[in-house]
Scaffold this motif. Structure first.
Motif, PDB file in Angstrom:
ATOM      1  N   ARG A 210      -5.993  -1.483   6.845  1.00 41.13           N
ATOM      2  CA  ARG A 210      -4.780  -1.005   7.518  1.00 41.13           C
ATOM      3  C   ARG A 210      -4.134  -2.128   8.330  1.00 41.13           C
ATOM      4  N   ASP A 211      -4.960  -2.870   9.077  1.00 46.87           N
ATOM      5  CA  ASP A 211      -4.417  -3.959   9.890  1.00 46.87           C
ATOM      6  C   ASP A 211      -3.834  -5.063   9.013  1.00 46.87           C
ATOM      7  N   ALA A 212      -4.536  -5.409   7.936  1.00 44.00           N
ATOM      8  CA  ALA A 212      -4.062  -6.474   7.053  1.00 44.00           C
ATOM      9  C   ALA A 212      -2.760  -6.066   6.359  1.00 44.00           C
ATOM     10  N   ALA A 213      -2.665  -4.823   5.911  1.00 42.57           N
ATOM     11  CA  ALA A 213      -1.442  -4.357   5.248  1.00 42.57           C
ATOM     12  C   ALA A 213      -0.265  -4.341   6.213  1.00 42.57           C
ATOM     13  N   ASN A 214      -0.514  -3.965   7.464  1.00 42.85           N
ATOM     14  CA  ASN A 214       0.570  -3.904   8.442  1.00 42.85           C
ATOM     15  C   ASN A 214       1.174  -5.270   8.719  1.00 42.85           C
ATOM     16  N   LYS A 215       0.396  -6.331   8.576  1.00 38.10           N
ATOM     17  CA  LYS A 215       0.897  -7.678   8.838  1.00 38.10           C
ATOM     18  C   LYS A 215       1.352  -8.391   7.567  1.00 38.10           C
ATOM     19  N   SER A 216       1.254  -7.726   6.427  1.00 40.20           N
ATOM     20  CA  SER A 216       1.604  -8.388   5.164  1.00 40.20           C
ATOM     21  C   SER A 216       2.489  -7.497   4.299  1.00 40.20           C
ATOM     22  N   PHE A 217       1.888  -6.560   3.593  1.00 39.12           N
ATOM     23  CA  PHE A 217       2.659  -5.685   2.709  1.00 39.12           C
ATOM     24  C   PHE A 217       3.682  -4.847   3.474  1.00 39.12           C
ATOM     25  N   ASN A 218       3.382  -4.520   4.713  1.00 33.96           N
ATOM     26  CA  ASN A 218       4.325  -3.746   5.523  1.00 33.96           C
ATOM     27  C   ASN A 218       5.281  -4.614   6.317  1.00 33.96           C
ATOM     28  N   PHE A 253     -17.503 -11.163  11.161  1.00 36.27           N
ATOM     29  CA  PHE A 253     -16.308 -10.336  10.995  1.00 36.27           C
ATOM     30  C   PHE A 253     -15.046 -11.166  11.194  1.00 36.27           C
ATOM     31  N   ALA A 254     -15.039 -12.056  12.176  1.00 37.77           N
ATOM     32  CA  ALA A 254     -13.856 -12.878  12.430  1.00 37.77           C
ATOM     33  C   ALA A 254     -13.519 -13.735  11.217  1.00 37.77           C
ATOM     34  N   LYS A 255     -14.539 -14.318  10.594  1.00 39.77           N
ATOM     35  CA  LYS A 255     -14.310 -15.131   9.403  1.00 39.77           C
ATOM     36  C   LYS A 255     -13.779 -14.277   8.256  1.00 39.77           C
ATOM     37  N   LEU A 256     -14.374 -13.101   8.063  1.00 38.24           N
ATOM     38  CA  LEU A 256     -13.928 -12.210   6.989  1.00 38.24           C
ATOM     39  C   LEU A 256     -12.489 -11.759   7.227  1.00 38.24           C
ATOM     40  N   LYS A 257     -12.185 -11.383   8.460  1.00 37.19           N
ATOM     41  CA  LYS A 257     -10.836 -10.935   8.783  1.00 37.19           C
ATOM     42  C   LYS A 257      -9.811 -12.021   8.481  1.00 37.19           C
ATOM     43  N   GLN A 258     -10.106 -13.244   8.857  1.00 37.89           N
ATOM     44  CA  GLN A 258      -9.167 -14.335   8.599  1.00 37.89           C
ATOM     45  C   GLN A 258      -8.944 -14.517   7.104  1.00 37.89           C
ATOM     46  N   ALA A 259     -10.025 -14.495   6.319  1.00 39.89           N
ATOM     47  CA  ALA A 259      -9.897 -14.665   4.873  1.00 39.89           C
ATOM     48  C   ALA A 259      -9.119 -13.515   4.248  1.00 39.89           C
ATOM     49  N   VAL A 260      -9.418 -12.282   4.669  1.00 42.39           N
ATOM     50  CA  VAL A 260      -8.715 -11.111   4.139  1.00 42.39           C
ATOM     51  C   VAL A 260      -7.229 -11.169   4.489  1.00 42.39           C
ATOM     52  N   PHE A 261      -6.934 -11.492   5.746  1.00 43.45           N
ATOM     53  CA  PHE A 261      -5.530 -11.575   6.162  1.00 43.45           C
ATOM     54  C   PHE A 261      -4.780 -12.651   5.369  1.00 43.45           C
ATOM     55  N   GLU A 262      -5.430 -13.780   5.125  1.00 46.58           N
ATOM     56  CA  GLU A 262      -4.768 -14.851   4.373  1.00 46.58           C
ATOM     57  C   GLU A 262      -4.476 -14.428   2.944  1.00 46.58           C
ATOM     58  N   VAL A 263      -5.416 -13.758   2.301  1.00 48.03           N
ATOM     59  CA  VAL A 263      -5.194 -13.293   0.927  1.00 48.03           C
ATOM     60  C   VAL A 263      -4.109 -12.228   0.896  1.00 48.03           C
ATOM     61  N   PHE A 264      -4.167 -11.271   1.809  1.00 45.33           N
ATOM     62  CA  PHE A 264      -3.128 -10.244   1.886  1.00 45.33           C
ATOM     63  C   PHE A 264      -1.750 -10.879   2.054  1.00 45.33           C
ATOM     64  N   MET A 265      -1.645 -11.824   2.978  1.00 40.31           N
ATOM     65  CA  MET A 265      -0.356 -12.448   3.258  1.00 40.31           C
ATOM     66  C   MET A 265       0.166 -13.197   2.034  1.00 40.31           C
ATOM     67  N   GLU A 266      -0.712 -13.917   1.364  1.00 42.42           N
ATOM     68  CA  GLU A 266      -0.266 -14.713   0.222  1.00 42.42           C
ATOM     69  C   GLU A 266       0.212 -13.831  -0.927  1.00 42.42           C
ATOM     70  N   VAL A 267      -0.537 -12.769  -1.247  1.00 43.53           N
ATOM     71  CA  VAL A 267      -0.115 -11.938  -2.382  1.00 43.53           C
ATOM     72  C   VAL A 267       1.082 -11.063  -2.008  1.00 43.53           C
ATOM     73  N   ALA A 268       1.231 -10.722  -0.719  1.00 43.28           N
ATOM     74  CA  ALA A 268       2.410  -9.964  -0.290  1.00 43.28           C
ATOM     75  C   ALA A 268       3.662 -10.840  -0.352  1.00 43.28           C
ATOM     76  N   GLN A 269       3.572 -12.053   0.172  1.00 41.13           N
ATOM     77  CA  GLN A 269       4.733 -12.939   0.132  1.00 41.13           C
ATOM     78  C   GLN A 269       5.085 -13.337  -1.297  1.00 41.13           C
ATOM     79  N   ALA A 270       4.094 -13.360  -2.184  1.00 45.63           N
ATOM     80  CA  ALA A 270       4.365 -13.661  -3.589  1.00 45.63           C
ATOM     81  C   ALA A 270       5.281 -12.602  -4.199  1.00 45.63           C
ATOM     82  N   ILE A 271       5.160 -11.348  -3.747  1.00 45.09           N
ATOM     83  CA  ILE A 271       6.044 -10.288  -4.230  1.00 45.09           C
ATOM     84  C   ILE A 271       7.484 -10.596  -3.859  1.00 45.09           C
ATOM     85  N   VAL A 272       7.708 -11.049  -2.636  1.00 40.98           N
ATOM     86  CA  VAL A 272       9.068 -11.403  -2.213  1.00 40.98           C
ATOM     87  C   VAL A 272       9.573 -12.610  -2.998  1.00 40.98           C
ATOM     88  N   ARG A 273       8.729 -13.603  -3.159  1.00 41.33           N
ATOM     89  CA  ARG A 273       9.140 -14.802  -3.886  1.00 41.33           C
ATOM     90  C   ARG A 273       9.537 -14.483  -5.328  1.00 41.33           C
TER      91      ARG A 273
END
Length: 405
Positions: A210-218, A253-273
């Motif tokens: 939910r947190d990752a989607a809110n900062k990327s896909f949303n 958890f901090a390491k996992l969160k960073q990796a998850v957020f980075e992947v979410f952000m990259e694939v979300a921004q790829a949709i816009v691109r």
């Protein structure tokens, strides 16, 4: 033409997660349009789905089954199975039941996903006929093929991958997405699948997606249309030889969160691109808001304005359109005399008026770029928000006018 989006980088296999692709010929003979994903036993899956009230039949079924024991994800393209009522639900359940029969799992262990044309009956017989081929194709390194298999009007597959070390163990996070039109939160038509081999409890995983989607896909929008089929799933296979993450704290958890957020952000921004007909990738940043919501209201007013989007396509620095959008965003008691607006590094409006240093040549130079930032300083608080969008081109109209032909 995709803006700044090239070939996929390396998509690392995720232990305990396999993908298989086959052709059902749903919309076009020979096209790979059915993707089956298999999760290792004991995997946990969390997700977020569209807020559209006319959500598709597969979304309803997926919501029912999330949180339980899930082993397979079944995706078809070419048909959204939305606006299809009870018949659509029956067809989606039938496809899941057939996959469950072939694999020896409970029907509830299969999550369905669909994308494509709304309002058409799901050709379930075609999907059923392709399932065995998709199962025969299951491989851990099939991410790129699966990214192609879930595409509709996308011009390029979208994916991202990260790895990190913890206590000598390598953890992988890999994901793919699809979407190019009908893109607007919440969810942002899009599908996203991100998997990791970390071991995570269901509650922590759900909060993380939910947190990752809110900062990327949303935070992405192409045309302001929220799809009936949006879904984003985060799968944790638990295959890594590390302790289970039971709380949203600690180094792992901090390491996992960073990796998850980075992947979410990259694939979300790829949709816009890869937005339908897009020639510009546009960042809209709003600072100095009294609340995060008013920052988002201003950002979306700018991002959704057809006048601004067409000016972006024409590389026309018509900055008055930006001021107008900020003004009608609905921010209560907005003091326009405090507002500054920037195109890239160029201040185009200061204290609500044209900046004395601004020249048309400066604005035109920024607007000619493929990647543009519109920054708005509201001067009323400390909140900030950023979203990503595109221009609106002739090609967007053509793609959507001809979508069903």
């Amino acid at each position: 033409m995709a803006v700044g989006l090239g070939p996929l980088s390396t998509l690392h296999p995720v232990p305990g997660f396999e993908l298989g692709i086959a052709s059902a010929g749903i919309k076009r003979p020979g096209r790979k349009d059915v993707v089956v994903m298999r999760c290792a036993e004991g995997s946990r899956i969390a997700g977020v789905t569209t807020t559209n009230a006319f959500c598709a039949a597969p979304v309803l079924i997926t919501r029912e089954r999330l949180g339980g024991e899930v082993r397979y994800l079944l995706t078809n393209t070419g048909n959204a199975n939305a606006g299809t009522g009870a018949d659509g639900l029956a067809r989606a359940r039938r496809a899941c039941a057939r996959l469950a029969e072939l694999t020896g799992v409970a029907e509830s262990a299969v999550l369905p996903f669909s994308t494509g044309v709304i309002g058409e009956p799901l050709p379930v017989e075609k999907i059923e006929s392709a399932l065995q081929a998709a199962l025969d194709d299951l491989k851990a390194d099939n991410w790129e093929a699966a990214a192609t298999g879930i595409m509709t009007t996308d011009t390029l597959p979208k994916g991202a991958s990260r790895q990190f070390q913890h206590d000598g163990v390598t953890i992988t996070v890999t994901g793919i997405s699809k979407g190019a039109g009908m893109i607007r939160p919440n969810m942002a038509t899009m599908l996203g699948y991100i998997a990791t081999d970390a071991k995570v409890t269901q509650g922590v995983l759900q909060d993380l997606v939910r947190d990752a989607a809110n900062k990327s896909f949303n935070r992405i929008t192409i045309d302001g249309d929220t799809s009936t089929n949006d879904c984003c799933m985060l799968i944790a296979t638990g295959q890594a030889a590390l302790a289970e993450i039971t709380e949203a704290t600690g180094e792992l958890f901090a390491k996992l969160k960073q990796a998850v957020f980075e992947v979410f952000m990259e694939v979300a921004q790829a949709i816009v691109r890869d937005g339908e007909g897009a020639t510009k990738f546009v960042t809209v940043q709003v600072n100095g808001g009294g609340t995060h919501q008013e920052c988002l209201d201003v950002a979306y007013a700018v991002a959704h304005s057809p006048l601004i989007k067409t000016a972006l396509f024409a590389s026309d620095p018509n900055w008055g359109r930006i001021l107008a959008a900020v003004g009608y965003a609905g921010v209560a008691q907005l003091d326009v005399s405090k507002i500054d607006v920037f195109l890239g590094e160029v201040c185009i409006a200061s204290k609500g008026c044209r900046a004395t240093t601004y020249t048309e040549e400066q604005g035109a130079a920024v607007m000619a770029r493929e990647e543009i930032t519109i920054r708005i300083e509201l001067g009323r608080g400390t909140c900030s928000e950023t979203i990503w969008t595109t221009d609106l081109s002739h090609e967007y109209v053509k793609i959507n006018a001809e979508y069903r032909t």
